[in-house]
Motif scaffolding. Structure first.
Motif, PDB file in Angstrom:
ATOM      1  N   ILE A 163       1.120  -1.001  -0.237  1.00 33.51           N
ATOM      2  CA  ILE A 163       0.158  -0.323  -0.379  1.00 33.51           C
ATOM      3  C   ILE A 163       1.109   1.291  -0.126  1.00 33.51           C
ATOM      4  O   ILE A 163       0.982   1.808  -0.811  1.00 33.51           O
ATOM      5  N   ARG A 164       2.325   1.081   1.382  1.00 32.14           N
ATOM      6  CA  ARG A 164       2.800   2.289   1.069  1.00 32.14           C
ATOM      7  C   ARG A 164       4.197   1.883  -0.219  1.00 32.14           C
ATOM      8  O   ARG A 164       4.965   3.283  -0.411  1.00 32.14           O
ATOM      9  N   ASN A 165       3.987   1.673  -1.485  1.00 28.59           N
ATOM     10  CA  ASN A 165       4.639   1.226  -1.866  1.00 28.59           C
ATOM     11  C   ASN A 165       6.579   1.182  -1.916  1.00 28.59           C
ATOM     12  O   ASN A 165       7.317   2.241  -1.954  1.00 28.59           O
ATOM     13  N   ILE A 166       6.452   0.953  -0.755  1.00 31.58           N
ATOM     14  CA  ILE A 166       7.969   0.852  -0.086  1.00 31.58           C
ATOM     15  C   ILE A 166       8.665  -1.221  -0.352  1.00 31.58           C
ATOM     16  O   ILE A 166       8.403  -1.957  -0.435  1.00 31.58           O
ATOM     17  N   GLU A 167       9.112  -1.116  -1.361  1.00 34.11           N
ATOM     18  CA  GLU A 167      10.173  -1.728  -1.250  1.00 34.11           C
ATOM     19  C   GLU A 167      11.689  -2.476  -0.540  1.00 34.11           C
ATOM     20  O   GLU A 167      12.004  -1.695  -0.296  1.00 34.11           O
ATOM     21  N   VAL A 168      10.892  -3.295  -0.587  1.00 37.18           N
ATOM     22  CA  VAL A 168      11.625  -4.849   0.274  1.00 37.18           C
ATOM     23  C   VAL A 168      12.159  -5.838  -0.228  1.00 37.18           C
ATOM     24  O   VAL A 168      11.134  -6.761  -0.823  1.00 37.18           O
ATOM     25  N   TYR A 169      12.889  -6.737   0.395  1.00 36.70           N
ATOM     26  CA  TYR A 169      13.606  -7.541  -0.576  1.00 36.70           C
ATOM     27  C   TYR A 169      13.485  -8.991   0.920  1.00 36.70           C
ATOM     28  O   TYR A 169      13.015  -8.631   2.133  1.00 36.70           O
ATOM     29  N   VAL A 170      12.300  -9.574   0.901  1.00 40.91           N
ATOM     30  CA  VAL A 170      11.531 -10.831   1.627  1.00 40.91           C
ATOM     31  C   VAL A 170      12.601 -11.792   1.784  1.00 40.91           C
ATOM     32  O   VAL A 170      12.175 -13.042   0.486  1.00 40.91           O
ATOM     33  N   ASP A 171      13.037 -12.653   2.528  1.00 33.98           N
ATOM     34  CA  ASP A 171      13.203 -13.793   2.751  1.00 33.98           C
ATOM     35  C   ASP A 171      12.812 -14.412   3.601  1.00 33.98           C
ATOM     36  O   ASP A 171      12.729 -14.500   4.598  1.00 33.98           O
ATOM     37  N   GLU A 172      12.122 -15.481   3.329  1.00 30.87           N
ATOM     38  CA  GLU A 172      11.388 -16.211   4.211  1.00 30.87           C
ATOM     39  C   GLU A 172      12.138 -17.343   4.483  1.00 30.87           C
ATOM     40  O   GLU A 172      12.304 -18.430   3.294  1.00 30.87           O
ATOM     41  N   THR A 173      11.838 -18.237   5.653  1.00 30.25           N
ATOM     42  CA  THR A 173      12.461 -19.307   5.966  1.00 30.25           C
ATOM     43  C   THR A 173      11.870 -20.213   6.806  1.00 30.25           C
ATOM     44  O   THR A 173      10.455 -19.617   6.994  1.00 30.25           O
ATOM     45  N   LYS A 221      11.488 -20.673   9.589  1.00 27.81           N
ATOM     46  CA  LYS A 221      12.275 -19.779  11.409  1.00 27.81           C
ATOM     47  C   LYS A 221      11.006 -18.571  11.286  1.00 27.81           C
ATOM     48  O   LYS A 221      10.606 -18.031  12.242  1.00 27.81           O
ATOM     49  N   GLY A 222      10.696 -17.502  10.109  1.00 26.64           N
ATOM     50  CA  GLY A 222      10.498 -16.673  10.303  1.00 26.64           C
ATOM     51  C   GLY A 222      10.528 -15.998   8.704  1.00 26.64           C
ATOM     52  O   GLY A 222      11.043 -16.823   7.862  1.00 26.64           O
ATOM     53  N   PHE A 223       9.950 -14.458   8.817  1.00 28.77           N
ATOM     54  CA  PHE A 223      10.489 -14.353   7.416  1.00 28.77           C
ATOM     55  C   PHE A 223      11.440 -12.884   8.297  1.00 28.77           C
ATOM     56  O   PHE A 223      10.730 -11.597   9.157  1.00 28.77           O
ATOM     57  N   TRP A 224      11.824 -12.235   6.834  1.00 23.86           N
ATOM     58  CA  TRP A 224      13.152 -11.459   7.289  1.00 23.86           C
ATOM     59  C   TRP A 224      12.916 -10.018   5.889  1.00 23.86           C
ATOM     60  O   TRP A 224      12.776 -10.376   4.998  1.00 23.86           O
ATOM     61  N   PHE A 225      12.691  -8.786   6.570  1.00 22.25           N
ATOM     62  CA  PHE A 225      12.175  -8.025   5.609  1.00 22.25           C
ATOM     63  C   PHE A 225      13.292  -7.386   5.865  1.00 22.25           C
ATOM     64  O   PHE A 225      13.641  -6.216   6.618  1.00 22.25           O
ATOM     65  N   ILE A 226      14.191  -7.126   4.329  1.00 19.32           N
ATOM     66  CA  ILE A 226      15.403  -5.913   3.812  1.00 19.32           C
ATOM     67  C   ILE A 226      14.955  -4.592   2.898  1.00 19.32           C
ATOM     68  O   ILE A 226      14.649  -5.009   2.400  1.00 19.32           O
ATOM     69  N   PRO A 227      14.503  -4.116   3.176  1.00 21.24           N
ATOM     70  CA  PRO A 227      14.700  -2.481   2.861  1.00 21.24           C
ATOM     71  C   PRO A 227      15.617  -2.947   1.202  1.00 21.24           C
ATOM     72  O   PRO A 227      16.903  -2.960   1.487  1.00 21.24           O
ATOM     73  N   SER A 228      14.901  -2.213  -0.190  1.00 23.91           N
ATOM     74  CA  SER A 228      16.115  -2.388  -1.493  1.00 23.91           C
ATOM     75  C   SER A 228      16.222  -1.145  -0.966  1.00 23.91           C
ATOM     76  O   SER A 228      15.855   0.209  -0.473  1.00 23.91           O
ATOM     77  N   VAL A 229      17.656  -0.955  -1.609  1.00 26.74           N
ATOM     78  CA  VAL A 229      17.951   0.003  -1.658  1.00 26.74           C
ATOM     79  C   VAL A 229      18.344   0.722  -3.254  1.00 26.74           C
ATOM     80  O   VAL A 229      18.561   0.064  -4.038  1.00 26.74           O
ATOM     81  N   LYS A 230      17.550   1.625  -3.335  1.00 25.59           N
ATOM     82  CA  LYS A 230      18.071   2.511  -5.075  1.00 25.59           C
ATOM     83  C   LYS A 230      18.740   2.899  -4.661  1.00 25.59           C
ATOM     84  O   LYS A 230      19.523   3.986  -4.336  1.00 25.59           O
ATOM     85  N   LYS A 231      19.662   2.877  -6.191  1.00 24.00           N
ATOM     86  CA  LYS A 231      21.191   3.751  -6.453  1.00 24.00           C
ATOM     87  C   LYS A 231      20.364   4.619  -7.892  1.00 24.00           C
ATOM     88  O   LYS A 231      19.880   4.755  -8.122  1.00 24.00           O
ATOM     89  N   ALA A 232      21.364   5.546  -7.340  1.00 21.41           N
ATOM     90  CA  ALA A 232      21.282   6.663  -8.005  1.00 21.41           C
ATOM     91  C   ALA A 232      21.951   6.633  -9.003  1.00 21.41           C
ATOM     92  O   ALA A 232      22.663   6.220  -9.677  1.00 21.41           O
ATOM     93  N   ASN A 233      20.668   7.915 -10.236  1.00 21.48           N
ATOM     94  CA  ASN A 233      20.934   7.091 -11.249  1.00 21.48           C
ATOM     95  C   ASN A 233      22.792   8.442 -11.756  1.00 21.48           C
ATOM     96  O   ASN A 233      22.420   9.733 -11.607  1.00 21.48           O
ATOM     97  N   ALA A 234      23.808   7.824 -12.585  1.00 20.70           N
ATOM     98  CA  ALA A 234      25.196   8.541 -12.338  1.00 20.70           C
ATOM     99  C   ALA A 234      25.312   9.638 -13.440  1.00 20.70           C
ATOM    100  O   ALA A 234      24.738   9.016 -14.069  1.00 20.70           O
TER     101      ALA A 234
END
Length: 64
Positions: free
Chosen positions: A39-49, A51-64
């Protein structure tokens, strides 16, 4: 002790929005968190194991 799942989800959402990873032990909290992130349009990588779920924020790279 009663644990409010929505409050847990909100706390984990705040962690992610601050740039930190978050861990959800239950599938119910993970599903609520995934929905809120979508809903908030926040990109994350989800590592599902098993034992549980890890939510890791995605880092957007700047255009150089």
């Amino acid at each position: 002790m009663i644990i409010n799942r929505k409050q847990l989800m909100r706390e984990k959402l705040q962690q992610i929005m601050a740039g930190y990873s978050a861990y959800a032990e239950t599938k119910e909290v993970a599903l609520m968190l995934k929905k809120e992130l979508l809903i908030r349009n926040i990109e994350v990588y989800v590592d599902e194991t098993d034992k549980g779920f890890w939510f890791i924020p995605s880092v957007k790279k700047a255009n150089a």
